[in-house]
Design an enzyme around this catalytic site. Structure first.
Site, PDB file in Angstrom:
ATOM      1  N   TYR A   1      47.309  12.289 -12.169  1.00 44.74           N
ATOM      2  CA  TYR A   1      47.915  11.002 -12.474  1.00 44.74           C
ATOM      3  C   TYR A   1      47.699  10.707 -13.951  1.00 44.74           C
ATOM      4  CZ  TYR A   1      48.723   5.922 -12.472  1.00 44.74           C
ATOM      5  OH  TYR A   1      49.187   4.660 -12.732  1.00 44.74           O
TER       6      TYR A   1
ATOM      7  N   LYS B   1      39.756   3.347 -19.705  1.00 43.82           N
ATOM      8  CA  LYS B   1      38.590   3.001 -18.877  1.00 43.82           C
ATOM      9  C   LYS B   1      37.310   2.792 -19.707  1.00 43.82           C
ATOM     10  CE  LYS B   1      40.996   4.402 -14.822  1.00 43.82           C
ATOM     11  NZ  LYS B   1      41.894   5.503 -14.569  1.00 43.82           N
TER      12      LYS B   1
ATOM     13  N   ASP C   1      44.082  14.583 -20.515  1.00 43.48           N
ATOM     14  CA  ASP C   1      44.007  13.178 -20.127  1.00 43.48           C
ATOM     15  C   ASP C   1      42.597  12.924 -19.614  1.00 43.48           C
ATOM     16  OD1 ASP C   1      44.072  10.732 -18.923  1.00 43.48           O
ATOM     17  OD2 ASP C   1      45.957  11.064 -17.846  1.00 43.48           O
TER      18      ASP C   1
HETATM   19  C1  LIG Z   1      43.466   5.398 -14.878  1.00 41.93           C
HETATM   20  C2  LIG Z   1      44.149   6.582 -15.421  1.00 41.93           C
HETATM   21  C3  LIG Z   1      45.324   6.482 -16.181  1.00 41.93           C
HETATM   22  C4  LIG Z   1      46.046   5.184 -16.377  1.00 41.93           C
HETATM   23  O1  LIG Z   1      45.304   4.264 -17.099  1.00 41.93           O
HETATM   24  P1  LIG Z   1      45.739   2.700 -17.006  1.00 41.93           P
HETATM   25  O2  LIG Z   1      44.779   2.037 -17.933  1.00 41.93           O
HETATM   26  O3  LIG Z   1      45.582   2.316 -15.584  1.00 41.93           O
HETATM   27  O4  LIG Z   1      47.143   2.628 -17.485  1.00 41.93           O
HETATM   28  C5  LIG Z   1      45.837   7.625 -16.749  1.00 41.93           C
HETATM   29  N1  LIG Z   1      45.251   8.811 -16.574  1.00 41.93           N
HETATM   30  C6  LIG Z   1      44.129   8.952 -15.855  1.00 41.93           C
HETATM   31  C7  LIG Z   1      43.505  10.292 -15.717  1.00 41.93           C
HETATM   32  C8  LIG Z   1      43.544   7.848 -15.234  1.00 41.93           C
HETATM   33  O5  LIG Z   1      42.451   8.013 -14.497  1.00 41.93           O
END
Ligand SMILES: *Cc1c(COP(=O)(O)O)cnc(C)c1O
Length: 425
Positions: free
Chosen positions: A143, A266, A238
């Site tokens: 994701y 995060k 990511d």
């Molecule tokens: C949480 C998350 C996102 C999205 O971040 P948001 O601040 O919710 O837009 C993207 N990539 C990874 C791996 C995530 O865990």
């Protein structure tokens, strides 16, 4: 004012889609009424009816030191006294940028945004500008936020025949996205021999943690690195969930594999809305105003998020809580599973890494891709989620979300959880 979660949810259903502002919060995948919380501290949440919960969701990841860590809170309060937002140059983002660049070797330049989604979206734009190519490769089960071009799942047919994972995304917007399976090195090789020179970016969570926890073999990620180099594509890690959580330097540091661009979110904002994309100066200098890749934000580098983030990262660097958290998470989640298995009709196991854990039915081997996840997981999870909730133990309200420990989860609190699980017998 009515303060039952049930009544608040009924009211919310009238004003927000599904009653929520982010889907998992609705409890749709576990069933029942979502709890409305009004307060948090350390490892605890309190709901609107005054009931206390031990929180293993931790806002889905930003809180390495638990809710409202006193030192971070002090900085936040100090900042609020100085400014809320400036929309101009300020020293706070500079300090956070310098701290990250000083400690993360593959980060030469960084741009702050307001979410993980924005970070990935912008990194892709840079990769496309740098390569002059349109196509991107992602992996099934990873994701990257809700940007159109990565909200895709593998289609039934060949790579490239992707299907959108959401309504409202025309196929024109995802026709440049290829989706491959995780943990399939041969498929990857084959794909690159056919499409390698068309690919602008490979985007991957180096530790996929948004569809359960799916640890990848190091050789798979090394292959991505070498293919990206060979074919001139931009490797985007990511690390929105793993950055500053899987050790200070994230999964890239753990594996010793340097991405070209890295995305954070995060933890980087210490509980405030911050994201960042970062990496090689030659790529980041393509971004406006030094380059031609446009990207901007009214509230970007918001002082409160910058200072909460810096304090969080400074604490993480100095206190180095990682190995203690890792041992604690592994030991505790194994104990949890053992206790659950005395009460449950099936055998649970935990897949954990550092402070992340995922509960899943035992299938005899480590799960590395979504085709290996037991199809009964959702139903299985419902049988433990609600009894635990009843006892005051709050797991993320979906079987596909990972759980989080923080330094606020002391041994006493963790032992209390196990005692609570034992009362389920
Ligand atoms: C949480 C998350 C996102 C999205 O971040 P948001 O601040 O919710 O837009 C993207 N990539 C990874 C791996 C995530 O865990």
């Amino acid at each position: 004012m009515d303060l039952s979660s049930h009544d608040l949810f009924q009211r919310s259903l009238k004003v927000a889609p599904g009653g929520v502002h982010s889907p998992v919060r609705s409890f749709q995948s576990v069933g029942g009424n979502p709890i409305f919380f009004e307060r948090s501290k350390g490892a605890y949440l309190w709901d609107v009816e005054g009931k206390r919960y031990i929180d293993f969701c931790q806002s889905f990841g930003p809180l390495l030191f638990g809710h409202r860590d006193p030192e971070i809170q002090e900085i936040v309060l100090d900042t609020i006294e100085r400014t809320w937002t400036l929309g101009a140059c300020e020293p706070y983002s500079l300090e956070l940028a310098e701290f990250i660049i000083q400690h993360i070797p593959w980060v030469e330049k960084i741009r702050f945004v307001n979410s993980g989604t924005e970070a990935v979206m912008s990194a892709l734009r840079v990769a496309r500008a740098a390569t002059g190519r349109a196509k991107v490769l992602k992996f099934e089960g990873c994701y990257h936020g809700h940007l159109d071009s990565l909200l895709v799942k593998a289609g039934s047919g060949l790579a490239g025949e992707s299907a959108s994972d959401s309504a409202g995304i025309p196929k024109e917007l995802i026709q440049n996205t290829f989706v491959l399976s995780l943990d399939e090195e041969d498929e990857l090789e084959e794909f690159f021999s056919e499409h390698g020179t068309e690919i602008a970016a490979i985007a991957i969570e180096p530790l996929p943690a948004n569809y359960g926890l799916l640890p990848q073999r190091k050789s798979f990620l090394q292959k991505l690195r070498s293919l990206a180099t060979k074919f001139g594509c931009v490797l985007i890690f990511d690390e929105v969930i793993t950055g500053f959580r899987i050790g200070f330097t994230g999964m890239s540091g753990r594996l010793g594999i340097s991405p070209d661009l890295v995305c954070y979110g995060k933890i980087i904002g210490g509980g405030f809305p911050v994201g960042a994309y970062a990496g090689k100066a030659s790529l980041m200098d393509l971004v406006s105003p030094s380059g031609k890749v446009y990207q901007a934000g009214t509230l970007s580098a918001n002082p409160i998020g910058m200072r909460a983030g810096l304090k969080t990262l400074q604490k993480a660097f100095l206190e180095n809580p990682y190995s203690a958290l890792s041992i604690q998470t592994e030991t505790w989640s194994n104990e949890l599973v053992k206790s659950l298995n005395e009460t449950s009709e099936f055998t649970w196991k935990t897949q954990s890494l550092d402070s992340l854990f995922w509960l899943v039915r035992e299938s005899g081997k480590e799960i590395r891709k979504i085709s290996e996840i037991p199809s009964s997981l959702q139903d299985d999870f419902k049988t433990i989620f609600h009894p635990l909730l009843q006892k005051g133990v709050y797991l993320p309200p979906s079987p596909y979300e990972v759980g989080f420990l923080s330094t606020a989860h002391t041994k006493e609190i963790l032992d209390e959880t196990i005692s609570l699980v034992k009362t389920l017998l």
